[in-house]
Design a protein around this motif. Sequence first.
Motif, PDB file in Angstrom:
ATOM      1  N   TRP A 188       0.857  -1.189   0.000  1.00 58.92           N
ATOM      2  CA  TRP A 188       0.000   0.000   0.000  1.00 58.92           C
ATOM      3  C   TRP A 188       0.890   1.235   0.000  1.00 58.92           C
ATOM      4  N   ASN A 189       1.269   1.671  -1.209  1.00 61.45           N
ATOM      5  CA  ASN A 189       2.152   2.831  -1.315  1.00 61.45           C
ATOM      6  C   ASN A 189       1.386   4.137  -1.375  1.00 61.45           C
ATOM      7  N   SER A 190       0.142   4.071  -1.813  1.00 62.19           N
ATOM      8  CA  SER A 190      -0.622   5.311  -1.961  1.00 62.19           C
ATOM      9  C   SER A 190      -1.149   5.743  -0.593  1.00 62.19           C
ATOM     10  N   ILE A 191      -1.820   6.877  -0.593  1.00 60.50           N
ATOM     11  CA  ILE A 191      -2.385   7.421   0.647  1.00 60.50           C
ATOM     12  C   ILE A 191      -3.481   6.501   1.191  1.00 60.50           C
ATOM     13  N   GLN A 192      -3.953   5.547   0.362  1.00 61.08           N
ATOM     14  CA  GLN A 192      -4.974   4.604   0.827  1.00 61.08           C
ATOM     15  C   GLN A 192      -4.445   3.704   1.942  1.00 61.08           C
ATOM     16  N   ALA A 193      -3.130   3.736   2.170  1.00 65.20           N
ATOM     17  CA  ALA A 193      -2.547   2.952   3.259  1.00 65.20           C
ATOM     18  C   ALA A 193      -3.114   3.388   4.611  1.00 65.20           C
TER      19      ALA A 193
END
Lengths: 171, 902
Positions: free
Chosen positions: B753-758
């Motif tokens: 999960w690299n995006s801000i969705q992490a």
Amino acid sequence: MISHLRTMWLVFIHLFKKKETIEYPEEKVQLRPRYRGRIVLTKDPDGGERCVGCYLCAVACPVDCIALQATEDENGRRYPDFFRINFSRCIFCGYCEEACPTYAIQLIPDFEMAEYNRQNLVFEKEDLLIDSQGKYPGYNFYRVAGLDAGVKKTGEGENEEPPVDVHSLLP
Amino acid sequence: MSTIYIDNKQYNVKEGKNLLEACLGLGIDLPYFCWHPALGSVGACRQCAVKVFKDENDTRGRLVMSCMENIKDGLHLSVADKTAKAFRSQVIEWLMTNHPHDCPVCDEGGSCHLQDMTVMTGHDYRRFHYKKRTYTNQYLGPLIHHEMNRCIQCYRCVRYYHDYAGGKDLNVFSAHNHVYFGREKDGVLESPFSGNLVEVCPTGVFTDKTLREHYTRKWDLTTAPSVCNHCSVGCNTIAGERYGQLRCITNRFNSEVNGYFLCDRGRFGYEFVNSANRITQPIIRNRAVEAVDEVVVMDHLKQLMNNHTVIGIGSARASVESNAALMQLVGKENFYQGISDSLRFIQKRIVEVMQSGKVQPASLQDIQQADAILVLGEDIWNTAPVMALAVRQGVMKTAAHHVLENRELPGWHDAAVRELVQQEKGFLANCTIAASPLDELSSSTVHLAPDDLARLGFAIAGRLHTSVPVVQLDSNTQNQAAIIAAALQQAKRPVIISGAGCYNEALIRAAFDIAVALNTPEHEVRLAYVMPECNSMGLAMTQSAGFENAVLRTTREENITAIVLENDLYRNVPAHIADLFFNSVQHCIVFDSLNNATTQNADVLVPAATFAEGDGTLVNYEGRAQRFYQVYMPANKNIRESWKWLQKMEEIRTAQTAEQVYHPEDLLVMCERLMPQFAGIAGAVPHHDFRINGQALPRAPHRYSGRTAILANLAVSEPKPKQDNDSPFTFTMEGYSGMPPSPLIPFFWRPGWNSIQAVNKYQQEPGGALRNEQAGTLLFEYKRDGEAVYFKDIPEAFMVRKDKWLLFPQYHVFGSEELSAYSKGVGELSPEPYLAISSRDADQLGLVDGSLVTIKVFEQAYELPVATNMLIPNGVALMPAGLQGMPAMNWNAWVQVMSVKL
């Protein structure tokens, strides 16, 4: 015991084998085209810089010896503002080349870069950029990318349809 | 709690959620695109398919979209099922048939939800050998870049921009497989919340244009948890640095304060940190060589302090630490708030009211949960934009709540709920001077002069409780008061919002009276007062005297050395008062980060750190003390926090070298000692020596690149990493790699999960609070059982005067705030000065839109174009507040407006 004697015998018969040592530097080493030596930055067939400053080489580098800053020209074409490789840290693993999505960074068959002063092993973009396409002739990233960066217009790429007319409801 | 079985393993999950939320909450990685915790589910992208079985004996099962499926007790489902997996990977493959070969030049790369999901499903090879669809891009203004080719048609942008934030100018066009997300034609996105599109878009269609100027991937940023300093809301942000320059601001989720979204001023206003206007060197004026080093300046400061009375002028945009250090240095009685007396008086009332503990302060979360909202006087859309967004959610959620009563429809079913809600809205009364974009949401809209608004407020309070005297109003306003009072009376969780924006103290009292009158066991009433700047509350809580008192003192006493802390006085008080001050003080020492009119008048100028280069604490509008952390250590050693400089001056003054090095928390302890009203502020966050398993927390992610090359051009031997003695963070990637405590999250990242969705992984449940969330410390204590007291002093009704207008500020999201105006994009969007008067007044003067008028403020005449507006009350004039180059006005005072004869 037998093993010891066998080893001694094998070493002994090497005395009569052909000599592998070469008189470097008078005699040059024969390197294969895929030898991973000095790193260069290549240019695309149109003579533009291939590097788009995507930072993938830098992140792939296990010794973190690549630093760059991306910037873009008036057409939106990305290129590195500066591109620095600290060869005193480089381990010539070739990960940067593997990571490069535009064939810009390439390792070439040249290892003769010894220096007396470590500082001279820090290469900037001017030192890295060569006026050649290197191992991958004919590839121009901006012709296959979707982005219009002054190389081709949106929809005119090799694998693109013309831009959608958003006012049309036809299928 | 329900029991469900995922891949034959038993889990207990909360009811009322959908399967996707349940899976994510349990830590199971399930790809998704169109679902967003703040937006709900629509089941459009078909990405989150799972297999649901009839019972434990069913082996065949059926594919369902997990985001559209309710949790049922005893449900059997499979995420790892072969068919479900193949389905998900095919969906990605279809989406990728048209996705351009752009990742290397895409700003989303490295923090891209689409990349993450593609890797998660395992799609890696293109089998589709046909051409890709392309689109023409649009110009969307100086803040957002548009690259439509990358779109995967998840509809999140429109659902956020249009449905959630109420923007009107971004929509979906065309049809079939070539739908287009954009504006009707090129132009600046109108909503001040457009920056969130960058985070909402799962791929790179909308990207941050300011970041593009100095692009850096997420993995290369040195980040630290920060707090926005562009308004009094105190949104949590993550600030990122690379090569000694601040590169971007992203949202830091916090369920109590800002949730998932920021306003554009907060997101794009950071560039003042990199401004060429920065003060970089200590300067002693009127010398042959003015730029000096630390030793010389300290020596000089020692002389200025000895045998002089030293007074301090505090600042509403400096941290609590800096203000406290200044107070410590000059003494409590010599400390003055650097704001005008009129504003100080209003803020004092706000602090008094909040400290009385009669009513609970409203957090943004409370506002989102409110079922009736009254905005009394404050133009929150422009002074606290994220609060306006929260008000919108409150209104929409109440409507959704109404339609869901007696229906078996879960709240996350976004499209269905919207269909049911149609045009219905929860109760919002927007009572302001001029029109606001909130008006279209409001059930009651009143536009009156502030005194009349206060009278309306008292009339509402009078209807709620008999202790408040009856107010005589015209019948129309009387009706409005009745409607608003009735709605508030019916509500369970009403919220009253007011603020210092109209420079009217009666409004503060009126809002308080309404809140107290509503504060019965049946109501959970909350009260919020918007303040002008990020630490206005922290400064007001010092309860020190105002700036005019300082001026008075400097004119009476000789030999005064004044220390002005991070404050452009010319923005806060009229120019002639500021001039008088600088003429009467003997010496003036100014600490600031940017050159401005005040720094021009300094005898000694000391460079101060901005929020990115220093540590500090800010107190937001609700009295929530939140800490921001240094993002990077500036290469220029002269730039350091004001409190560090002041601490040094204290050492010089007392001629003792301190035995210990001071850390921010030590200053907060000292602040508590100096001012008991700040009790608890020192315990707000973990101290500088906080460690997890003996490890500090890294500011850089583990993929941080270029360590051995960044400074190699200067010297090939790598220097020792910079040490941070003020916080539990390191400046490198070394340190604890697990999940840090919630106030110390420097970036959101989890494997895969690299995006801000992490953010999902950091929450107790998707969309819920962070694990062990500590959202700052609340400094105002609510006392449940106190006796209700009311203000009974009601102002006179506003009377229109002949040829005179009462002048009020009109705030603008872009331009009214001092620091953000230095950012290029924000500066570009800020308005030109104008004078707004009512259409009727304009007719009487024979003015039309654009005609030039002269107004006289403090003997200074300004020539401005007129903007006429139907909704401005007669006899009131509005001028944009705080624009760069415009001096402070005499707000809430009568001015003369004359037409310029051409």
